[in-house]
Design an enzyme around this catalytic site. Structure first.
Site, PDB file in Angstrom:
ATOM      1  N   LYS A  41     -14.406 -30.175 -23.476  1.00 43.65           N
ATOM      2  CA  LYS A  41     -13.313 -29.294 -23.907  1.00 43.65           C
ATOM      3  C   LYS A  41     -12.173 -30.122 -24.492  1.00 43.65           C
ATOM      4  O   LYS A  41     -11.856 -31.188 -23.962  1.00 43.65           O
ATOM      5  CB  LYS A  41     -12.755 -28.533 -22.706  1.00 43.65           C
ATOM      6  CG  LYS A  41     -13.686 -27.465 -22.171  1.00 43.65           C
ATOM      7  CD  LYS A  41     -12.983 -26.707 -21.070  1.00 43.65           C
ATOM      8  CE  LYS A  41     -13.898 -25.670 -20.435  1.00 43.65           C
ATOM      9  NZ  LYS A  41     -13.262 -25.020 -19.293  1.00 43.65           N
ATOM     10  N   ARG A  90     -14.422 -15.124 -11.712  1.00 46.16           N
ATOM     11  CA  ARG A  90     -13.776 -13.977 -12.356  1.00 46.16           C
ATOM     12  C   ARG A  90     -14.748 -12.833 -12.572  1.00 46.16           C
ATOM     13  O   ARG A  90     -14.400 -11.670 -12.468  1.00 46.16           O
ATOM     14  CB  ARG A  90     -13.178 -14.402 -13.705  1.00 46.16           C
ATOM     15  CG  ARG A  90     -11.960 -15.268 -13.583  1.00 46.16           C
ATOM     16  CD  ARG A  90     -11.604 -15.891 -14.884  1.00 46.16           C
ATOM     17  NE  ARG A  90     -12.675 -16.794 -15.321  1.00 46.16           N
ATOM     18  CZ  ARG A  90     -12.510 -17.763 -16.206  1.00 46.16           C
ATOM     19  NH1 ARG A  90     -11.350 -17.925 -16.795  1.00 46.16           N
ATOM     20  NH2 ARG A  90     -13.515 -18.539 -16.537  1.00 46.16           N
TER      21      ARG A  90
HETATM   22  O1  PNS Z   1     -11.327 -25.599 -15.360  1.00 47.73           O
HETATM   23  P1  PNS Z   1     -12.704 -26.062 -15.709  1.00 47.73           P
HETATM   24  O2  PNS Z   1     -12.734 -26.657 -17.108  1.00 47.73           O
HETATM   25  O3  PNS Z   1     -13.756 -25.032 -15.484  1.00 47.73           O
HETATM   26  O4  PNS Z   1     -13.000 -27.278 -14.696  1.00 47.73           O
HETATM   27  C1  PNS Z   1     -14.239 -27.911 -14.743  1.00 47.73           C
HETATM   28  C2  PNS Z   1     -14.256 -29.126 -13.797  1.00 47.73           C
HETATM   29  C3  PNS Z   1     -13.195 -30.139 -14.178  1.00 47.73           C
HETATM   30  C4  PNS Z   1     -14.031 -28.663 -12.369  1.00 47.73           C
HETATM   31  C5  PNS Z   1     -15.672 -29.697 -13.936  1.00 47.73           C
HETATM   32  O5  PNS Z   1     -15.952 -29.943 -15.276  1.00 47.73           O
HETATM   33  C6  PNS Z   1     -15.881 -30.981 -13.156  1.00 47.73           C
HETATM   34  O6  PNS Z   1     -16.112 -30.932 -11.973  1.00 47.73           O
HETATM   35  N1  PNS Z   1     -15.775 -32.117 -13.881  1.00 47.73           N
HETATM   36  C7  PNS Z   1     -15.911 -33.433 -13.309  1.00 47.73           C
HETATM   37  C8  PNS Z   1     -17.192 -34.099 -13.789  1.00 47.73           C
HETATM   38  C9  PNS Z   1     -18.372 -33.687 -12.918  1.00 47.73           C
HETATM   39  O7  PNS Z   1     -18.364 -33.827 -11.707  1.00 47.73           O
HETATM   40  N2  PNS Z   1     -19.404 -33.135 -13.576  1.00 47.73           N
HETATM   41  C10 PNS Z   1     -20.591 -32.660 -12.938  1.00 47.73           C
HETATM   42  C11 PNS Z   1     -20.430 -31.207 -12.546  1.00 47.73           C
HETATM   43  S1  PNS Z   1     -21.854 -30.609 -11.702  1.00 47.73           S
END
Ligand code: PNS
Length: 165
Positions: A41, A90
């Protein structure tokens, strides 16, 4: 001591996020709101700005702190000794991706994901939509805290003036 993390991009924090943090803070002894980097993003606000806005938004909770993390959420959980991730849902459209992430995270470390249904008044609310509506001049003042709204308008003006990185 029951500790949980509320992770997200928070670009920027909305009233929907605050709703989830409020409810997590009632369920757990301590909540860490963690601002992560999701490379898929593009961001309007820097991590520092997002953390600063969250700190302001969470000032009223005595069991909530804010932290940034880069890399895997599960690594952050291990470092912090946290075994619960709180995510807001949501609508069913959120569920597929959130379930996949919850299962992946559980496969990586000893962590459970707790899904909290978003309050109905916030079920349409997403940071991406707030930014888009604000960018085209729509009124989003009821969807984010007042200080976030001010910073959003300033940031969008900066971006339009060509100072957008
Ligand atoms: O607000 P968002 O964009 O939905 O948040 C997403 C977030 C930051 C929680 C998610 O992308 C995340 O956990 N990122 C860290 C990288 C990671 O652990 N990726 C594997 C996810 S299974």
């Amino acid at each position: 001591m029951r500790r949980a993390v509320c992770p997200g991009s928070f670009d920027p924090v909305t009233n929907g996020h605050i709703d989830i943090v409020t409810r997590a803070s009632a369920l757990f002894d301590e909540v860490v709101v963690a601002v992560g980097v999701n490379k898929s993003k593009s961001r309007l606000f820097s991590p520092e700005d997002r953390i600063e806005m969250l700190e302001e938004a969470c000032r009223g909770f005595d069991n909530v702190s804010v932290a940034g993390f880069s890399g895997l959420l599960t690594t952050f959980c291990e470092e912090q000794g946290i075994h619960a991730i709180v995510k807001g849902l949501r609508a069913v459209t959120d569920f597929d991706y959130e379930l996949q992430m919850a299962q992946m995270n559980a496969s990586l470390t000893d962590v459970e994901t707790v899904f909290v249904p978003t309050s109905p008044e916030y079920s349409f609310l997403a940071s991406s939509l707030v930014k888009e509506v604000a960018m085209f001049g729509g009124d989003v003042s009821g969807l984010v805290p007042a200080f976030v709204h001010e910073r959003l308008l300033v940031r969008l003006r900066e971006q339009r003036a060509g100072n957008g990185s």
